[in-house]
Design a protein around this motif. Structure first.
Motif, PDB file in Angstrom:
ATOM      1  N   ASP A  23       0.844  -1.197   0.000  1.00 36.19           N
ATOM      2  CA  ASP A  23       0.000   0.000   0.000  1.00 36.19           C
ATOM      3  C   ASP A  23       0.881   1.249   0.000  1.00 36.19           C
ATOM      4  N   GLY A  24       0.512   2.224  -0.829  1.00 33.93           N
ATOM      5  CA  GLY A  24       1.289   3.451  -0.919  1.00 33.93           C
ATOM      6  C   GLY A  24       2.373   3.429  -1.969  1.00 33.93           C
ATOM      7  N   ILE A  25       2.620   2.265  -2.581  1.00 34.36           N
ATOM      8  CA  ILE A  25       3.612   2.143  -3.662  1.00 34.36           C
ATOM      9  C   ILE A  25       2.888   2.273  -5.002  1.00 34.36           C
ATOM     10  N   ARG A  26       3.343   3.201  -5.829  1.00 31.68           N
ATOM     11  CA  ARG A  26       2.752   3.379  -7.166  1.00 31.68           C
ATOM     12  C   ARG A  26       3.689   2.792  -8.220  1.00 31.68           C
ATOM     13  N   VAL A  27       3.113   1.977  -9.103  1.00 39.05           N
ATOM     14  CA  VAL A  27       3.865   1.293 -10.155  1.00 39.05           C
ATOM     15  C   VAL A  27       3.330   1.727 -11.513  1.00 39.05           C
ATOM     16  N   LEU A  28       4.215   2.163 -12.392  1.00 36.64           N
ATOM     17  CA  LEU A  28       3.850   2.435 -13.782  1.00 36.64           C
ATOM     18  C   LEU A  28       4.226   1.213 -14.612  1.00 36.64           C
ATOM     19  N   ASP A  29       3.237   0.628 -15.239  1.00 39.15           N
ATOM     20  CA  ASP A  29       3.396  -0.634 -15.956  1.00 39.15           C
ATOM     21  C   ASP A  29       3.443  -0.369 -17.459  1.00 39.15           C
ATOM     22  N   LEU A  30       4.644  -0.456 -18.026  1.00 35.99           N
ATOM     23  CA  LEU A  30       4.838  -0.274 -19.469  1.00 35.99           C
ATOM     24  C   LEU A  30       4.943  -1.616 -20.183  1.00 35.99           C
ATOM     25  N   THR A  31       4.508  -2.680 -19.537  1.00 32.04           N
ATOM     26  CA  THR A  31       4.723  -4.018 -20.081  1.00 32.04           C
ATOM     27  C   THR A  31       3.486  -4.543 -20.787  1.00 32.04           C
ATOM     28  N   GLN A  32       3.697  -5.636 -21.516  1.00 22.68           N
ATOM     29  CA  GLN A  32       2.579  -6.334 -22.129  1.00 22.68           C
ATOM     30  C   GLN A  32       2.906  -7.800 -22.324  1.00 22.68           C
ATOM     31  N   VAL A  33       1.929  -8.558 -22.707  1.00 21.28           N
ATOM     32  CA  VAL A  33       1.957 -10.007 -22.929  1.00 21.28           C
ATOM     33  C   VAL A  33       2.041 -10.745 -21.590  1.00 21.28           C
ATOM     34  N   ALA A 103       4.958  13.419 -15.794  1.00 18.41           N
ATOM     35  CA  ALA A 103       4.257  13.888 -14.606  1.00 18.41           C
ATOM     36  C   ALA A 103       3.841  12.708 -13.727  1.00 18.41           C
ATOM     37  N   LEU A 104       3.419  11.619 -14.367  1.00 23.69           N
ATOM     38  CA  LEU A 104       3.100  10.416 -13.613  1.00 23.69           C
ATOM     39  C   LEU A 104       4.342   9.820 -12.968  1.00 23.69           C
ATOM     40  N   ALA A 105       5.453   9.802 -13.722  1.00 24.27           N
ATOM     41  CA  ALA A 105       6.699   9.242 -13.199  1.00 24.27           C
ATOM     42  C   ALA A 105       7.178   9.991 -11.963  1.00 24.27           C
ATOM     43  N   ALA A 106       6.897  11.267 -11.918  1.00 22.34           N
ATOM     44  CA  ALA A 106       7.292  12.063 -10.755  1.00 22.34           C
ATOM     45  C   ALA A 106       6.565  11.614  -9.493  1.00 22.34           C
ATOM     46  N   THR A 107       5.412  10.952  -9.652  1.00 17.84           N
ATOM     47  CA  THR A 107       4.633  10.486  -8.499  1.00 17.84           C
ATOM     48  C   THR A 107       4.848   9.008  -8.209  1.00 17.84           C
ATOM     49  N   ALA A 108       5.622   8.336  -9.042  1.00 19.40           N
ATOM     50  CA  ALA A 108       5.716   6.877  -8.981  1.00 19.40           C
ATOM     51  C   ALA A 108       6.905   6.407  -8.152  1.00 19.40           C
ATOM     52  N   ASP A 109       6.811   5.170  -7.705  1.00 24.95           N
ATOM     53  CA  ASP A 109       7.907   4.502  -7.008  1.00 24.95           C
ATOM     54  C   ASP A 109       8.645   3.535  -7.922  1.00 24.95           C
ATOM     55  N   VAL A 110       7.897   2.918  -8.829  1.00 28.59           N
ATOM     56  CA  VAL A 110       8.446   1.842  -9.661  1.00 28.59           C
ATOM     57  C   VAL A 110       7.951   2.007 -11.088  1.00 28.59           C
ATOM     58  N   VAL A 111       8.837   1.745 -12.046  1.00 29.02           N
ATOM     59  CA  VAL A 111       8.465   1.620 -13.454  1.00 29.02           C
ATOM     60  C   VAL A 111       8.935   0.249 -13.919  1.00 29.02           C
ATOM     61  N   VAL A 112       8.072  -0.476 -14.622  1.00 23.39           N
ATOM     62  CA  VAL A 112       8.438  -1.784 -15.164  1.00 23.39           C
ATOM     63  C   VAL A 112       8.199  -1.761 -16.669  1.00 23.39           C
ATOM     64  N   GLU A 113       9.195  -2.197 -17.438  1.00 21.97           N
ATOM     65  CA  GLU A 113       9.039  -2.255 -18.896  1.00 21.97           C
ATOM     66  C   GLU A 113       9.621  -3.558 -19.421  1.00 21.97           C
ATOM     67  N   ASN A 114       9.073  -4.034 -20.541  1.00 21.95           N
ATOM     68  CA  ASN A 114       9.651  -5.209 -21.200  1.00 21.95           C
ATOM     69  C   ASN A 114       9.767  -4.983 -22.709  1.00 21.95           C
TER      70      ASN A 114
END
Length: 408
Positions: A23-33, A103-114
């Motif tokens: 809770d409180g961790i924001r993740v930006l999900d750039l992944t698929q499949v 702007a979203l990344a500035a609020t995020a804790d984690v970014v995941v990409e594949n």
């Protein structure tokens, strides 16, 4: 609260819901499949706010082109990997949308990409760029073969990773054609390793520390999971071969044909071997010079199975399971997924089938998280989102004008 209960409308957003571990961790999900969505779904189950960034009009590849679509356009493949997420449509090739993403990344804790190696940099959503926006960002990359090395630009497919890492060479029956593991172990394993890395990075960052970059790949995952195979090779100097259902470190530890099917047995130490022989009413096998210890039983595995099969052919699978378990020998039947998901009492008792209410598909069954956290249990709070369903809400959260319609 069970995962099934937490997915019902009455429990979604319920303040009485147990606090999630993330809770409180924001993740930006750039992944698929599969590999990335599997990782971010686990983070969402643990309470993270996962925001799935999708291409307007198409979204995740699995939405429309994979698996079994039933009522709506979203396939069951997509629905199985994207619960507990919100969807925002951003075209990262457009300057306005890219600024929204920053702007979203500035609020995020984690970014995941594949993405394939190099794509994130070309889109200007790579770690160095986002670290300048948010020094606390934890940036996780999953690729087919890693960001460096001679295979770095190879397409990242589970089948190819299994082939090139030796997994297919040891899967299947002895002497048979190469076979991939039935489960996409490289894809799912990469998602698991990525999640472990993210959790470690979150702990390392703490309250005030910087973020960091981490990566894993399907190729390295398949190599890392080859624990027994690498051990055998380094111990003998010979490349491991396919053994069917047998284990390369002990015998008998495999499936044996019965009167009406197969039973799996795990007599992988001397006590269990003696118990097995007693249960079969074949105590004389304990003293057979070919089978006196595990090393000899492994050496004579083919002969051992040939000796065991006539005994097992005399009884049904259920009879053998009951008899062997009573004798203290690990055993179990081979079941299909219909039996497992619809009939198995242990699956039901452990709550491994949950469900959620989807706005188009209705109530759908889904595999629950196998993680049991007593104080902060995983929950299913949200059904997989429709494409762009949360664009207006999410952009409003970061005070960005949101005039475009969802999914457009």
């Amino acid at each position: 609260m069970t995962q099934t209960e937490s997915s019902s409308p009455a429990n979604q957003g319920n303040p009485a819901r147990p606090k999630g571990a993330l809770d409180g961790i924001r993740v930006l999900d750039l992944t698929q499949v599969m590999s990335g969505p599997f990782s971010t779904m686990m983070l969402g189950d643990l309470g993270a706010d996962v925001i799935k960034i999708e291409q307007p009009g198409s979204g995740d590849q699995t939405r429309k082109s994979w698996g079994y679509a039933v009522k709506g356009e979203d396939s069951r493949a997509f629905l199985s990997l994207n619960r507990n997420k919100r969807s925002v449509c951003l075209d990262l090739k457009k300057a306005e949308d890219l600024q929204d993403f920053y702007a979203l990344a500035a609020t995020a804790d984690v970014v995941v990409e594949n993405f394939r190696p190099g794509v994130a940099k070309r889109l200007a959503v790579d770690y160095d760029t986002l670290n300048a926006v948010n020094p606390r960002i934890i940036y996780a990359s999953i690729s087919g073969f890693g960001q460096t090395g001679p295979y770095a630009n190879y397409p990242g497919y589970d089948l190819i990773a299994q082939a090139m890492t030796g997994v297919m060479s040891i899967t299947g029956e002895p002497g048979g054609a190469p076979v991939k593991c039935g489960l996409p172990v490289a894809d799912l394993g990469a998602g698991l390793f990525c999640t472990i890395g993210i959790l470690g990075a979150v702990i390392a960052r703490g309250q005030d520390g910087p973020g960091q970059y981490l990566e894993t790949s399907l190729f390295e995952t398949a190599v890392a999971l080859s624990v027994w195979e690498s051990t055998e090779y380094w111990a003998t100097g010979e490349a491991p071969v396919a053994l069917g259902s047998a284990n390369r470190m002990s015998a008998p530890y495999q499936a044996i044909a019965t009167k009406d099917g197969y039973v799996t047995i795990g007599a992988n130490n001397e006590k269990l071997w003696r118990n097995l022989c007693q249960a079969m009413d074949a105590v004389h096998l304990v003293h057979d010079e070919r089978f006196l210890n595990n090393n000899l039983r492994m050496k004579h595995r083919t002969e051992l199975v040939a000796v065991l099969e006539p005994y097992f052919a005399q009884r049904s699978t259920d009879d053998w399971v009951e008899l062997l378990l009573a004798a203290g020998v690990p055993a179990g039947p081979i079941r299909n997924y219909a039996q497992v998901l619809d009939e198995d009492p242990h699956v039901k008792a452990r709550g491994m089938v949950a469900s959620f209410d989807h706005p188009v598909e209705g109530r759908l069954p889904v595999l629950a998280s196998p993680i049991r956290l007593q104080g902060t249990p995983p929950t299913i709070r949200k059904a997989p989102p429709l494409l762009g369903a949360d664009t207006e809400e999410i952009l409003a959260e970061i005070r960005v004008p949101a005039s475009r319609s969802a999914g457009s």
